[in-house]
Enzyme design. Sequence first.
Site, PDB file in Angstrom:
ATOM      1  N   GLU A   1     -16.575  -2.620  -5.386  1.00 52.47           N
ATOM      2  CA  GLU A   1     -15.117  -2.566  -5.281  1.00 52.47           C
ATOM      3  C   GLU A   1     -14.630  -3.128  -3.953  1.00 52.47           C
ATOM      4  O   GLU A   1     -13.637  -3.845  -3.905  1.00 52.47           O
ATOM      5  CB  GLU A   1     -14.647  -1.110  -5.433  1.00 52.47           C
ATOM      6  CG  GLU A   1     -13.162  -0.936  -5.172  1.00 52.47           C
ATOM      7  CD  GLU A   1     -12.672   0.508  -5.316  1.00 52.47           C
ATOM      8  OE1 GLU A   1     -13.485   1.398  -5.624  1.00 52.47           O
ATOM      9  OE2 GLU A   1     -11.467   0.727  -5.123  1.00 52.47           O
TER      10      GLU A   1
ATOM     11  N   ASP B   1     -13.639   5.799   1.777  1.00 50.38           N
ATOM     12  CA  ASP B   1     -13.732   5.310   0.390  1.00 50.38           C
ATOM     13  C   ASP B   1     -14.657   4.101   0.287  1.00 50.38           C
ATOM     14  O   ASP B   1     -14.178   3.011  -0.005  1.00 50.38           O
ATOM     15  CB  ASP B   1     -12.317   4.965  -0.095  1.00 50.38           C
ATOM     16  CG  ASP B   1     -12.229   4.864  -1.597  1.00 50.38           C
ATOM     17  OD1 ASP B   1     -13.213   5.214  -2.264  1.00 50.38           O
ATOM     18  OD2 ASP B   1     -11.166   4.450  -2.085  1.00 50.38           O
TER      19      ASP B   1
ATOM     20  N   GLU C   1      -5.899  11.953  -6.079  1.00 56.05           N
ATOM     21  CA  GLU C   1      -5.209  10.770  -6.581  1.00 56.05           C
ATOM     22  C   GLU C   1      -4.487  11.068  -7.896  1.00 56.05           C
ATOM     23  O   GLU C   1      -4.562  10.304  -8.861  1.00 56.05           O
ATOM     24  CB  GLU C   1      -6.199   9.611  -6.752  1.00 56.05           C
ATOM     25  CG  GLU C   1      -6.928   9.303  -5.456  1.00 56.05           C
ATOM     26  CD  GLU C   1      -7.782   8.050  -5.497  1.00 56.05           C
ATOM     27  OE1 GLU C   1      -8.343   7.736  -6.548  1.00 56.05           O
ATOM     28  OE2 GLU C   1      -7.867   7.380  -4.445  1.00 56.05           O
TER      29      GLU C   1
ATOM     30  N   LYS D   1     -18.919  11.385  -1.206  1.00 57.54           N
ATOM     31  CA  LYS D   1     -19.081   9.938  -0.971  1.00 57.54           C
ATOM     32  C   LYS D   1     -19.805   9.715   0.347  1.00 57.54           C
ATOM     33  O   LYS D   1     -19.710  10.537   1.256  1.00 57.54           O
ATOM     34  CB  LYS D   1     -17.717   9.248  -0.929  1.00 57.54           C
ATOM     35  CG  LYS D   1     -17.042   9.142  -2.284  1.00 57.54           C
ATOM     36  CD  LYS D   1     -15.808   8.245  -2.252  1.00 57.54           C
ATOM     37  CE  LYS D   1     -15.128   8.252  -3.619  1.00 57.54           C
ATOM     38  NZ  LYS D   1     -13.987   7.334  -3.739  1.00 57.54           N
TER      39      LYS D   1
ATOM     40  N   ARG E   1     -13.025  -0.400 -11.758  1.00 55.00           N
ATOM     41  CA  ARG E   1     -13.847  -1.053 -10.714  1.00 55.00           C
ATOM     42  C   ARG E   1     -15.111  -1.682 -11.289  1.00 55.00           C
ATOM     43  O   ARG E   1     -16.159  -1.739 -10.625  1.00 55.00           O
ATOM     44  CB  ARG E   1     -14.211  -0.080  -9.590  1.00 55.00           C
ATOM     45  CG  ARG E   1     -13.048   0.711  -9.049  1.00 55.00           C
ATOM     46  CD  ARG E   1     -11.906  -0.162  -8.621  1.00 55.00           C
ATOM     47  NE  ARG E   1     -10.766   0.629  -8.180  1.00 55.00           N
ATOM     48  CZ  ARG E   1      -9.583   0.097  -7.861  1.00 55.00           C
ATOM     49  NH1 ARG E   1      -9.378  -1.198  -7.937  1.00 55.00           N
ATOM     50  NH2 ARG E   1      -8.600   0.866  -7.467  1.00 55.00           N
TER      51      ARG E   1
ATOM     52  N   TRP F   1      -2.754   4.876   1.415  1.00 52.57           N
ATOM     53  CA  TRP F   1      -3.295   3.774   0.627  1.00 52.57           C
ATOM     54  C   TRP F   1      -2.969   2.433   1.283  1.00 52.57           C
ATOM     55  O   TRP F   1      -3.183   1.388   0.673  1.00 52.57           O
ATOM     56  CB  TRP F   1      -2.718   3.802  -0.805  1.00 52.57           C
ATOM     57  CG  TRP F   1      -3.365   4.821  -1.698  1.00 52.57           C
ATOM     58  CD1 TRP F   1      -4.400   5.644  -1.375  1.00 52.57           C
ATOM     59  CD2 TRP F   1      -3.023   5.114  -3.057  1.00 52.57           C
ATOM     60  NE1 TRP F   1      -4.728   6.440  -2.446  1.00 52.57           N
ATOM     61  CE2 TRP F   1      -3.904   6.146  -3.496  1.00 52.57           C
ATOM     62  CE3 TRP F   1      -2.076   4.630  -3.964  1.00 52.57           C
ATOM     63  CZ2 TRP F   1      -3.852   6.693  -4.777  1.00 52.57           C
ATOM     64  CZ3 TRP F   1      -2.037   5.177  -5.252  1.00 52.57           C
ATOM     65  CH2 TRP F   1      -2.908   6.190  -5.650  1.00 52.57           C
TER      66      TRP F   1
ATOM     67  N   GLU G   1     -22.869  10.441  -3.098  1.00 53.37           N
ATOM     68  CA  GLU G   1     -22.269   9.506  -4.064  1.00 53.37           C
ATOM     69  C   GLU G   1     -22.121   8.143  -3.386  1.00 53.37           C
ATOM     70  O   GLU G   1     -21.309   7.967  -2.482  1.00 53.37           O
ATOM     71  CB  GLU G   1     -20.892  10.011  -4.526  1.00 53.37           C
ATOM     72  CG  GLU G   1     -20.221   9.064  -5.509  1.00 53.37           C
ATOM     73  CD  GLU G   1     -18.850   9.545  -5.997  1.00 53.37           C
ATOM     74  OE1 GLU G   1     -18.764  10.642  -6.576  1.00 53.37           O
ATOM     75  OE2 GLU G   1     -17.861   8.827  -5.779  1.00 53.37           O
TER      76      GLU G   1
ATOM     77  N   HIS H   1     -10.387  -0.607   5.232  1.00 49.39           N
ATOM     78  CA  HIS H   1      -9.342  -0.610   4.210  1.00 49.39           C
ATOM     79  C   HIS H   1      -8.243  -1.652   4.449  1.00 49.39           C
ATOM     80  O   HIS H   1      -7.055  -1.356   4.378  1.00 49.39           O
ATOM     81  CB  HIS H   1      -8.707   0.783   4.091  1.00 49.39           C
ATOM     82  CG  HIS H   1      -8.354   1.120   2.661  1.00 49.39           C
ATOM     83  ND1 HIS H   1      -7.528   0.328   1.895  1.00 49.39           N
ATOM     84  CD2 HIS H   1      -8.739   2.153   1.858  1.00 49.39           C
ATOM     85  CE1 HIS H   1      -7.418   0.876   0.681  1.00 49.39           C
ATOM     86  NE2 HIS H   1      -8.148   1.960   0.634  1.00 49.39           N
TER      87      HIS H   1
HETATM   88  O1  GCW Z   1     -12.217   4.039  -4.459  1.00 49.31           O
HETATM   89  C1  GCW Z   1     -11.296   4.698  -5.188  1.00 49.31           C
HETATM   90  C2  GCW Z   1     -11.026   3.769  -6.310  1.00 49.31           C
HETATM   91  C3  GCW Z   1     -10.513   4.454  -7.544  1.00 49.31           C
HETATM   92  C4  GCW Z   1     -11.461   5.597  -7.872  1.00 49.31           C
HETATM   93  C5  GCW Z   1     -11.506   6.553  -6.700  1.00 49.31           C
HETATM   94  C6  GCW Z   1     -12.476   7.701  -6.895  1.00 49.31           C
HETATM   95  C7  GCW Z   1     -12.068   6.444 -10.010  1.00 49.31           C
HETATM   96  O2  GCW Z   1     -10.126   2.792  -5.876  1.00 49.31           O
HETATM   97  O3  GCW Z   1     -10.467   3.503  -8.568  1.00 49.31           O
HETATM   98  O4  GCW Z   1     -11.079   6.249  -9.045  1.00 49.31           O
HETATM   99  O5  GCW Z   1     -11.946   5.877  -5.558  1.00 49.31           O
HETATM  100  O6  GCW Z   1     -13.572   7.619  -6.362  1.00 49.31           O
HETATM  101  O7  GCW Z   1     -12.144   8.658  -7.561  1.00 49.31           O
END
Ligand code: GCW
Length: 707
Positions: A392, A364, A290, A359, A167, A544, A386, A520
Amino acid sequence: MPLQTLSSEDGYELWLRYRLMDDPILLTDYRSALQRLVMRVDSATLEAARDELMLALPQLLGQAASLGGEAGPGALFCGRLDQSPPAFAALAADADLDDEGFLLLKTDEQGAVLLARRDIGVLYGVFHLLRLLQTHQPLDSLNVTAAPRTRLRMLNHWDNIDRTIERGYAGFSLWDWHKLPHYVDPRCRDYARANASLGINAASLTNVNASALILQETYLHKLAAIADVFRPYGIRIFLTARFNAPMTLGGLTTADPLNPQVAAWWRRKVDEIYTILPDFGGFVVKANSEGEPGPHDYGRSHADGANMLADALAAHGGLVHWRAFVYDPNVPQDRVMQANSQLAPLDGQFRSNVLLQVKNGPLDYQPREPFHSLFGAMPKTVLTMEFQITQEYLGCATHLAYLAPLFKEVLDADTYCQGEGSTVARIVDGSLDGHRLSGMAGVSNIGTDRNWCGHPFAAANWYAFGRLAWDHTLSAEQIADEWLRMTFSNQPAFLEKALDIMMQSREAVVEYMMPLGLHHLFEADHHYGPGPWVDAARVGRADWSSVYYHQADSEGIGFDRTRTGSSAVSLYHSPYRELLENVETCPENLLLWFHHVRWDRRMKSGRTLWDELCFMYNRGVERVRQMQTDWDSLADPIDLARFEQVRALLRVQEREARWWRDACLLYFQSFSGKPIPAAYEQPEHTLEYYRGIRHYYVPGIRERRFG
Ligand code: GCW
């Protein structure tokens, strides 16, 4: 158009751009107040502070700065308390100085005085003073006691060892492993200066999708060379720990955190790290997320995993930043609820040197999300923030999107977890739950591009993150104003328009990408451009895919997260929960996040939902056009090279905003069956055309993902 030359401004200096103050009155004031610098340099950090002043003051004031002599009128005294004349002790006692803080004062008898308990406070104070000059603040603004509101102010680099950046949209990784440790790129020092100027005091250098290789001894020596450069600037290095490293590096047959051999392997590894990197900060860990390995692989909990690492680090004062970005495709629960399900029951079980890094939103880093429902759900755990600085999901490095309004929206949000006023910021700074540790992390947007962050305005997001990590009460406007003055110009005509551009830029992105709480809708994998049609068949898992999130059908659109749907609203505290639950009171900018809404529902504007969607997508495009017009009027106040670069990128942004609008409206129209009102521009191409667009080699993802 005149030819640009190699000496054109290229953004390398970032906001540490020291140009002659072009306000004659201020210039006279500062010239007489800062004729001499009085400093006893007995540490590398004070040397860095002195070097910065000796670099900056002559350029800002157009007069040579002399060093030496005693404190007094016309002099700037900089130093630790233990170095300062006895008369200053009383000043400091009144100020109640924090360990990382400083006191900056202008007195008649003693001249200008900068005092701190520790060296790093002096350095932070120096950068503060320079900011006052760079932003043309009057001399009497030299009257401040400052201290950071969060303890760990950290950048997270998602840099791979091959120097690609997950990213990352601004070139390759700054960490040149091949040449290290014998050659350290001088950029590392400028990177450290820029961070220290904001008070950033930690950097995790490697991708959270981690490679265990970084833990090998060879790399530790390379890291030590970087650490030597960072140390004077108060920046501690963190690394990402791949959870199964005991197997891949250590040859064990398991990485079970409760297995004594595994724990012993980590202890040995951590001891080794500290012999080579004595001020190592600790680990940032992405586990069971993931596809990354983690404690769940052995039937253990996140607390088991984090605590095992924490125990290995504790003897050295190291920390574990355990990421809360966890979800499992095999669990049928709404993805935005899974972190709460997995982690909230573990509240109180983490060691005191574990921080849970959450986060800003539960999905995301979308252009707009509600705040993460873990904030307010784990009072006994240190929850750190975070943010994603790299864009991204906000246009990579081609869109101008100033993110402080996004950061502030989350920080200022009220969780109501302990009644009104329980803001996310107060959870993050530790004050609400009485935690000593606290932190904010930002996923870096920095790379080898000459201007560091790709888009000339992207550096504003690095800057804003750092400033908010230091003081989350600053406003997005104030931060933008500072950054513009330091980066471009203090001219009022420039500032007014440029500030306007910045302040509406994030909302513009929300509107042309995914307004009204949509989320998303990105093209798969690279997330560059629209892909509202992306389904599970394409990406291999529902969570996803775009269709899972927008749930459009012939009746309406939106994800029902009320009690009739996934019940994610139940994770928020009253009265916010009820506000979200009720379609009448749910804020419209989050409506489709929480509700599945009929196409013909009346919105507050009086328009139907479908018409409102058309309105929003068009307004987003219009905002970009306004940004273009405003920017075009700014050619005179700033340098040609940066002016032209921003201008060209705004053209790209306008084209891409139309692409987003047209692709999304055409796609959603296939469900709503309603026309795009004639008052708006009609899509240039067919839906098939937009669906057929393919991009290969988009920055930020590894090539293998295409194969
Ligand atoms: O947003 C997603 C991203 C991934 C990333 C993941 C994360 C590092 O698409 O690329 O991986 O989050 O935060 O772990």
